[in-house]
Design a protein around this motif. Structure first.
Motif, PDB file in Angstrom:
ATOM      1  N   HIS A 248       0.874  -1.178   0.000  1.00 41.94           N
ATOM      2  CA  HIS A 248       0.000   0.000   0.000  1.00 41.94           C
ATOM      3  C   HIS A 248       0.910   1.226   0.000  1.00 41.94           C
ATOM      4  N   TYR A 250       1.007   4.016   1.458  1.00 45.75           N
ATOM      5  CA  TYR A 250       1.350   4.602   2.763  1.00 45.75           C
ATOM      6  C   TYR A 250       2.546   3.840   3.367  1.00 45.75           C
ATOM      7  N   ALA A 319      -5.257   7.442   5.812  1.00 47.50           N
ATOM      8  CA  ALA A 319      -5.895   6.385   5.012  1.00 47.50           C
ATOM      9  C   ALA A 319      -7.368   6.158   5.319  1.00 47.50           C
ATOM     10  N   PRO A 321     -10.844   8.024   8.041  1.00 46.90           N
ATOM     11  CA  PRO A 321     -11.093   9.116   8.997  1.00 46.90           C
ATOM     12  C   PRO A 321     -10.829   8.744  10.450  1.00 46.90           C
ATOM     13  N   GLN A 342      -3.408  14.023  11.426  1.00 48.04           N
ATOM     14  CA  GLN A 342      -3.856  13.215  10.288  1.00 48.04           C
ATOM     15  C   GLN A 342      -3.374  13.808   8.992  1.00 48.04           C
ATOM     16  N   GLY A 343      -3.100  12.932   8.040  1.00 46.00           N
ATOM     17  CA  GLY A 343      -2.898  13.355   6.662  1.00 46.00           C
ATOM     18  C   GLY A 343      -4.053  12.793   5.861  1.00 46.00           C
ATOM     19  N   GLY A 345      -4.963  11.356   1.854  1.00 49.98           N
ATOM     20  CA  GLY A 345      -4.379  11.054   0.552  1.00 49.98           C
ATOM     21  C   GLY A 345      -5.118   9.986  -0.186  1.00 49.98           C
ATOM     22  N   THR A 347      -3.999   6.743  -3.241  1.00 47.71           N
ATOM     23  CA  THR A 347      -2.940   6.098  -4.024  1.00 47.71           C
ATOM     24  C   THR A 347      -2.674   6.888  -5.310  1.00 47.71           C
ATOM     25  N   MET A 351       0.481   9.458  -2.899  1.00 51.17           N
ATOM     26  CA  MET A 351       0.269   9.238  -1.470  1.00 51.17           C
ATOM     27  C   MET A 351      -0.690  10.268  -0.887  1.00 51.17           C
ATOM     28  N   ASP A 426     -14.150  12.269  -2.680  1.00 45.15           N
ATOM     29  CA  ASP A 426     -14.351  12.521  -1.246  1.00 45.15           C
ATOM     30  C   ASP A 426     -15.002  13.884  -1.072  1.00 45.15           C
ATOM     31  N   ARG A 441     -18.083  10.357   1.679  1.00 48.07           N
ATOM     32  CA  ARG A 441     -17.458   9.782   0.488  1.00 48.07           C
ATOM     33  C   ARG A 441     -18.511   9.685  -0.607  1.00 48.07           C
ATOM     34  N   LYS A 443     -17.718   8.469  -3.585  1.00 50.00           N
ATOM     35  CA  LYS A 443     -17.385   7.270  -4.366  1.00 50.00           C
ATOM     36  C   LYS A 443     -17.833   6.000  -3.650  1.00 50.00           C
ATOM     37  N   LYS A 447     -13.678   1.274   3.265  1.00 54.02           N
ATOM     38  CA  LYS A 447     -12.346   1.167   3.883  1.00 54.02           C
ATOM     39  C   LYS A 447     -12.432   0.325   5.139  1.00 54.02           C
ATOM     40  N   GLN A 452      -8.458  -0.919   1.167  1.00 55.06           N
ATOM     41  CA  GLN A 452      -9.528  -0.696   0.209  1.00 55.06           C
ATOM     42  C   GLN A 452     -10.342  -1.962  -0.022  1.00 55.06           C
TER      43      GLN A 452
HETATM   44  P1  AYL Z   1      -6.053   4.813  -0.475  1.00 55.47           P
HETATM   45  N1  AYL Z   1      -9.737  11.006   6.412  1.00 55.47           N
HETATM   46  C1  AYL Z   1     -10.772  10.439   5.742  1.00 55.47           C
HETATM   47  N2  AYL Z   1     -10.623   9.619   4.690  1.00 55.47           N
HETATM   48  C2  AYL Z   1      -9.374   9.368   4.269  1.00 55.47           C
HETATM   49  C3  AYL Z   1      -8.240   9.941   4.902  1.00 55.47           C
HETATM   50  C4  AYL Z   1      -8.466  10.792   6.038  1.00 55.47           C
HETATM   51  N3  AYL Z   1      -7.481  11.341   6.724  1.00 55.47           N
HETATM   52  N4  AYL Z   1      -7.144   9.520   4.232  1.00 55.47           N
HETATM   53  C5  AYL Z   1      -7.569   8.724   3.229  1.00 55.47           C
HETATM   54  N5  AYL Z   1      -8.911   8.612   3.250  1.00 55.47           N
HETATM   55  C6  AYL Z   1      -9.787   7.816   2.369  1.00 55.47           C
HETATM   56  O1  AYL Z   1      -5.781   5.073  -1.907  1.00 55.47           O
HETATM   57  C7  AYL Z   1     -10.396   8.684   1.281  1.00 55.47           C
HETATM   58  O2  AYL Z   1     -11.683   8.199   0.962  1.00 55.47           O
HETATM   59  O3  AYL Z   1      -5.134   5.710   0.466  1.00 55.47           O
HETATM   60  C8  AYL Z   1      -9.451   8.493   0.132  1.00 55.47           C
HETATM   61  O4  AYL Z   1      -9.992   8.799  -1.139  1.00 55.47           O
HETATM   62  O5  AYL Z   1      -6.021   3.404  -0.028  1.00 55.47           O
HETATM   63  C9  AYL Z   1      -9.114   7.041   0.270  1.00 55.47           C
HETATM   64  O6  AYL Z   1      -9.015   6.835   1.687  1.00 55.47           O
HETATM   65  C10 AYL Z   1      -7.818   6.685  -0.419  1.00 55.47           C
HETATM   66  O7  AYL Z   1      -7.504   5.370  -0.145  1.00 55.47           O
HETATM   67  C11 AYL Z   1      -1.169  10.003   4.680  1.00 55.47           C
HETATM   68  C12 AYL Z   1      -0.506   8.908   4.150  1.00 55.47           C
HETATM   69  C13 AYL Z   1      -3.206   9.184   3.690  1.00 55.47           C
HETATM   70  C14 AYL Z   1      -1.196   7.968   3.399  1.00 55.47           C
HETATM   71  C15 AYL Z   1      -2.543   8.089   3.143  1.00 55.47           C
HETATM   72  C16 AYL Z   1      -3.321   7.043   2.409  1.00 55.47           C
HETATM   73  C17 AYL Z   1      -3.186   7.107   0.934  1.00 55.47           C
HETATM   74  C18 AYL Z   1      -3.804   5.919   0.198  1.00 55.47           C
HETATM   75  C19 AYL Z   1      -2.540  10.126   4.431  1.00 55.47           C
HETATM   76  O8  AYL Z   1      -0.489  10.941   5.419  1.00 55.47           O
END
Ligand code: AYL
Length: 545
Positions: A248, A250, A319, A321, A342-343, A345, A347, A351, A426, A441, A443, A447, A452
């Motif tokens: 993944h 992350y 990844a 909420p 929190q971040g 992102g 894929t 990221m 989102d 969401r 889409k 999660k 995913q």
């Molecule tokens: P994928 N809050 C809510 N939903 C989130 C969040 C968050 N902080 N971060 C990711 N998502 C959901 O590709 C959102 O729906 O993630 C987004 O479109 O497996 C989906 O997850 C993407 O899923 C970082 C480091 C986030 C890594 C990531 C994950 C990136 C890949 C923040 O600092």
């Protein structure tokens, strides 16, 4: 309104991605040839130095070259987190290869789909996953070489499978033909994501995308985040716990960050409460990178009190909420944690578009727009750009946004518009100070524990069952996992039971995709006139019950 980052743009070096990592690994090795890069968290006597990583990756490159692997070829990696994964990534990348992580949790059904989609030439796996890899590989004509790592030295590998130990004993050849990279077009990594709709698709990340993401993330962490935690933060004195899967994006970037920064990585194959807490206690870990279910674990689980985790100062979640109440509960239980951030992102962004800004009191935000990023929030009904505090679909644009989905022109065009905006699917808003809040969401994605689960994948599978006439899958809220998949089924055969349906899914897909949210029989699946499943209708129905 187009939102610009509060942070200055960072330069993006003109270099292949793997070269950025190799240069850093070599510099750590040059300063101290005995410096440990990775400790196996499940067997601490197993360690590897930066120097060994560097040289083993040259052996991998030589071995792969001698087996006809070269520029543009894909290597799939079906391994739990381990240093061999990183070494293999570097070696394959040096030959111009593209690496596609396919989870070792996958069933042969899931592996076959990914292997055939990415047309990999090589698969690198572990003896414990070899049986299903071979079943899948037998149906994938592109695969020429399977390499396996032995978890038990006494175990014999089949004769047609190359042994990792032999591979890293290959004498590195310094005169291999040079590979010429087209940095903006050549792929480096091919993770899989369902995006906003449909089945998992190969996310084409180029060298340029990844170097951009790495530069953005490094600069943010070095200049913005860490100085607020400790102005004297020194990576070479830190231990990073790597348990989020490298397959993944992350987990992959955390692995890369540890190598580049010269932190010692303690690698765990999967999350295990004792190993995780024990490693924090033993190595006095200060920073934890995790997903919301681990926040729940740290906030609530009684076993946590049995360990001394008072070293933890900084937690970064992503990844999925992480709610305000959960963060407050965690802070109340572990007052030594200075910041829980929190971040946000995807894929497809390479990221993350929003990275944590240390906020000592206000929880629940998903970070601030990172350097080199632009964002827009767009009203879903009218298509108009929203202002601050107004909710809509988040769109982002940056050099780290993927080139597209592999062999899926239409899906790419649905996701990245002609002006280069990535439509995230989102729903959220930026507040007056520029903090992002994700509220819903649009889409289809579910999660589960940060992984995913594309509903379309499970629906296709359910429709392949002879007793199923129609099917729809949604995510239902769960305190531990975040969400769990629940299926609604129209039966063709009235004798079909809920257990039959759940067992069928269980036999085909990884554990986290199983129907732990339940199975329900309906007379009909609610659909729009165009035949689209009305998931909102199913969700509302669940909430009403
Ligand atoms: P994928 N809050 C809510 N939903 C989130 C969040 C968050 N902080 N971060 C990711 N998502 C959901 O590709 C959102 O729906 O993630 C987004 O479109 O497996 C989906 O997850 C993407 O899923 C970082 C480091 C986030 C890594 C990531 C994950 C990136 C890949 C923040 O600092």
């Amino acid at each position: 309104m187009v939102v610009k980052s509060d942070f200055p743009d960072v330069p993006i070096p003109n270099s292949p991605f793997y070269q950025v990592i190799l240069d850093a690994v070599w510099s750590h090795a040059s300063l101290n040839p005995n410096r440990i890069a990775v400790i196996d968290g499940e067997n601490e006597s197993r360690t590897i130095t930066f120097r060994e990583i560097f040289f083993q990756s040259q052996s991998v490159a030589t071995f792969l070259h001698s087996h006809g692997f070269g520029h543009g070829d894909v290597a799939a990696v079906t391994l739990p987190n381990c240093w061999e994964y990183s070494v293999f990534f570097l070696g394959a990348a040096m030959r111009g290869g593209v690496v596609s992580g396919a989870s070792p949790m996958f069933t042969d059904y899931e592996l076959e789909r990914q292997f055939n989609d990415c047309k990999c030439k090589v698969v690198f796996t572990i003896d414990t996953a070899l049986a299903k890899v071979r079943v899948a590989a037998a149906k994938c004509p592109s695969i020429k070489v399977i390499i396996a790592l032995k978890s038990d030295p006494k175990r014999q590998l089949p004769l047609d499978v190359a042994n990792w130990d032999d591979m890293i004993r290959t004498q590195p050849d310094c005169h291999l033909p040079e590979v010429h990279h087209d940095l903006k077009n050549d792929l480096q990594l091919l993770p899989y994501s369902s995006g906003t709709t449909g089945a998992p698709k190969g996310v084409m990340l180029t060298h340029y995308n990844l170097v951009a993401m790495h530069s953005i993330f490094s600069s943010h962490s070095q200049n913005i985040m860490l100085p607020q935690i400790d102005p004297n933060w020194q990576w070479d004195k830190e231990v990073q716990l790597l348990f989020l899967p490298y397959s993944h994006i992350y987990g992959f970037f955390l692995m890369v960050n540890a190598l580049v920064r010269g932190a010692t990585a303690v690698v765990l194959r999967h999350f295990d409460a004792h190993n995780y807490l024990n490693a924090i206690q033993k190595y006095r870990v200060r920073m934890l990178n995790l997903v919301p279910p681990i926040l729940v674990f740290l906030a609530k689980h009684p076993i946590v009190s049995k360990y001394d985790i008072s070293s933890v100062e900084f937690i970064m979640s992503g990844a999925a909420p992480a709610g305000k109440d959960l963060c407050e509960e965690l802070k109340a239980r572990h007052p030594h944690v200075k910041a829980i951030t929190q971040g946000y992102g995807m894929t497809e962004m390479g990221m993350a578009s929003h990275l944590p800004v240390i906020e000592f009191t206000r929880f629940g935000n998903a970070g601030k727009l990172a350097s080199n990023y632009e964002a827009k929030v767009v009203d879903v009904a009218t298509g108009k750009e929203c202002g601050r505090n107004e909710k809509g679909e988040l769109w982002v644009r940056s050099p780290s946004v993927m080139k597209g989905y592999l062999n899926r022109k239409e899906a790419t065009e649905e996701t990245i518009d002609a002006d280069g905006w990535l439509h995230t699917g989102d729903i959220g808003y930026h507040d007056d100070e520029g903090y992002l809040f994700i509220v819903d969401r649009l889409k289809e994605l579910i999660k589960v524990r940060g992984f995913q689960v594309p509903p379309a994948e499970l629906e296709d599978l359910l429709l392949s069952h002879p007793g199923v006439q129609d099917a729809a899958v949604i995510g239902v809220p769960d305190q531990q996992a975040g969400e769990l998949p629940r299926a609604f089924i129209v039966r063709r055969d009235e004798s079909l039971t809920e257990t039959d349906v759940a067992e069928y899914v269980k036999s085909k897909v990884s554990y986290y995709k199983q129907l732990k949210g339940g199975v329900e029989f309906l007379k009909e699946i609610p659909k729009s006139p165009s035949g689209k499943i009305l998931r909102r209708f199913l969700r509302d129905r669940m909430e009403a019950n």
